[in-house]
Write an enzyme that holds these catalytic residues in place. Structure first.
Site, short mmCIF file in Angstrom:
data_model
loop_
_atom_site.label_atom_id
_atom_site.label_comp_id
_atom_site.label_asym_id
_atom_site.label_seq_id
_atom_site.Cartn_x
_atom_site.Cartn_y
_atom_site.Cartn_z
N GLY A 41 0.81 -1.21 0.00
CA GLY A 41 0.00 0.00 0.00
C GLY A 41 0.84 1.25 0.00
N ASP A 81 -10.64 6.55 14.14
CA ASP A 81 -10.69 6.38 12.69
C ASP A 81 -11.08 4.96 12.30
OD1 ASP A 81 -10.59 7.38 10.11
OD2 ASP A 81 -8.45 6.98 9.85
#
Length: 438
Positions: free
Chosen positions: A132, A255
């Site tokens: 990623g 989050d």
């Protein structure tokens, strides 16, 4: 894939594909922004019993806090040496020379991570592919170099952060926060870190490789991009245990979303990406007493006769950590933001229980409940739109009730506000779930 969370306002990659028809440049999309029982008959709990339970509880709390502090100290013992280059960075050479990288182990040398602290550096690993990319660096799948052909293959996820970019983008504090969380935690449903080290220009976090990838991608592959209520119940239970642990050691996640939940090869979940987390003051659990139902009184009276003890008539209750100062940071992901975050009022650990409600809804229905055509519409919906459940997707009344109570706009009335995870775990939707055996 395992990725570094980005706060860039322009959506990228798989995140963009979800909203390409509705989002305009500058929209937040799915990216994170910066910034008591009473004994039957009315008799009271004996002071000696209460004192015994309190002392036992205090001992366990101290033990857990001490463990977290020890892990953190192990990793951050050389914090001055690690942080100084970040705070005073001027210009780094493009050609990186590895000279005695500052390394601190998060775990001792073991079979899973057979490297001594003094020997950890980038040369010990082979990059296999990129898992990623983010605003400040990349996450690679790496393999530990084999000294002998017969050595087992060991895979890790290596997060590499550029010091220069970190300083230029004013994200030093966020990187340090994530390292602090990873250094403090040891839990089956939180991604583990084996070591942290640095070179002249980069920071490295050697973490568990989560072979199952993002929970988000798993959801996208399901029919209707959703899973059954029973499957959602199992995954929700695992997330609750992770949040309970974070809150107990003094961190608010802030989050939670499918993109930040990773899957192990065996299908279990683990939370990742802690750069938006906030350190809070942990509060020790407490003993409470209250009224029992007639059935519980009869059961309790019988139990007391058998055990000659009043300890089983008290309840152990978690208490939520308290965020320090006047915390009003506008952080999170648009569709998951709690009302108090949008309104700019003081936040509590309750923001995590709101996001849990959104996650539950998305797992079962395939969409989030308040998503609008544009960012401003999403925010308006979060603040005032009625919560609706699609009629074509079946869900139990207990499931609906839990989502409604988690998505209560008043944080003081939201489920979990008073007793934390205990309050959520005791909801009737989880009847039959033994959290200790998950």
């Amino acid at each position: 894939s395992q990725k570094v969370t980005s706060t860039t306002l322009k959506p990228q990659g798989s995140v963009a594909s979800r909203f390409e028809s509705s989002l305009k440049p500058g929209d937040l999309a799915r990216k994170s922004t910066q910034e008591t029982y009473t004994q039957a008959g009315g008799s009271s709990i004996s002071s000696s019993s209460s004192q015994y339970m309190s002392e036992t509880l205090s001992s366990k709390s101290v033990e857990l806090a001490s463990e977290a502090k020890s892990r953190q100290d192990n990793l951050l013992r050389s914090s001055d040496a690690i942080d100084a280059p970040l705070m005073k960075l001027s210009k780094v050479s493009s050609s990186e020379e590895v000279v005695k990288p500052v390394s601190q182990p998060a775990v001792n040398c073991c079979d899973a991570f057979p490297i001594q602290a003094s020997d950890v550096d980038p040369s010990k690993f082979i990059k296999i592919r990129v898992l990623g990319k983010g605003a400040m660096g990349k996450v690679y799948l790496v393999g530990l170099k084999q000294e002998e052909e017969t050595d087992p293959i060991r895979l890790f996820a290596m997060k590499v952060v550029s010091k220069e970019e970190m300083v230029e983008k004013n994200r030093v504090q966020r990187v340090m926060t994530e390292r602090e969380v990873l250094a403090s935690t040891s839990h089956p449903y939180i991604v583990g870190m084996y070591a942290s080290f640095q070179t002249n220009s980069k920071l490295y976090y050697c973490m568990e490789y989560m072979a199952g990838g993002e929970f988000f991608r798993m959801l996208q592959r399901q029919p209707g991009q959703r899973i059954s209520e029973e499957a959602a119940k199992f995954y929700t239970a695992e997330v609750i245990l992770a949040l309970e642990y974070l809150h107990h050691i003094g961190f608010v996640y802030r989050d939670l979303k499918p993109e930040n939940v990773l899957m192990r090869a065996d299908g279990h979940l683990a939370l990742a990406d802690f750069d938006l987390s906030k350190q809070a003051a942990p509060v020790q659990p407490k003993l409470v007493s209250g009224k029992l139902s007639l059935t519980d009184r009869l059961k309790g009276s019988l139990a007391l006769k058998k055990s000659n003890s009043k300890l089983n008539m008290v309840k152990l209750v978690s208490q939520e950590p308290v965020l320090k100062g006047d915390c009003k940071s506008f952080v999170g992901t648009a569709e998951y933001l709690a009302p108090e975050v949008i309104e700019g009022v003081k936040q509590t650990a309750g923001v995590d229980w709101w996001t849990l409600g959104i996650l539950m809804y998305e797992m079962i229905y395939g969409v989030t409940p308040f998503r609008g055509a544009e960012q401003k519409d999403t925010f308006a919906n979060i603040l005032s739109k009625d919560l609706k459940f699609p009629s074509d997707i079946p869900i139990s009344k207990e499931g609906k009730d839990l989502i409604k109570r988690l998505l209560t706009r008043d944080p003081a009335k939201r489920l979990g506000a008073e007793e934390g995870a205990n309050e959520v775990k005791n909801h009737k939707w989880f009847n039959g779930i033994n959290f200790a055996l998950i």
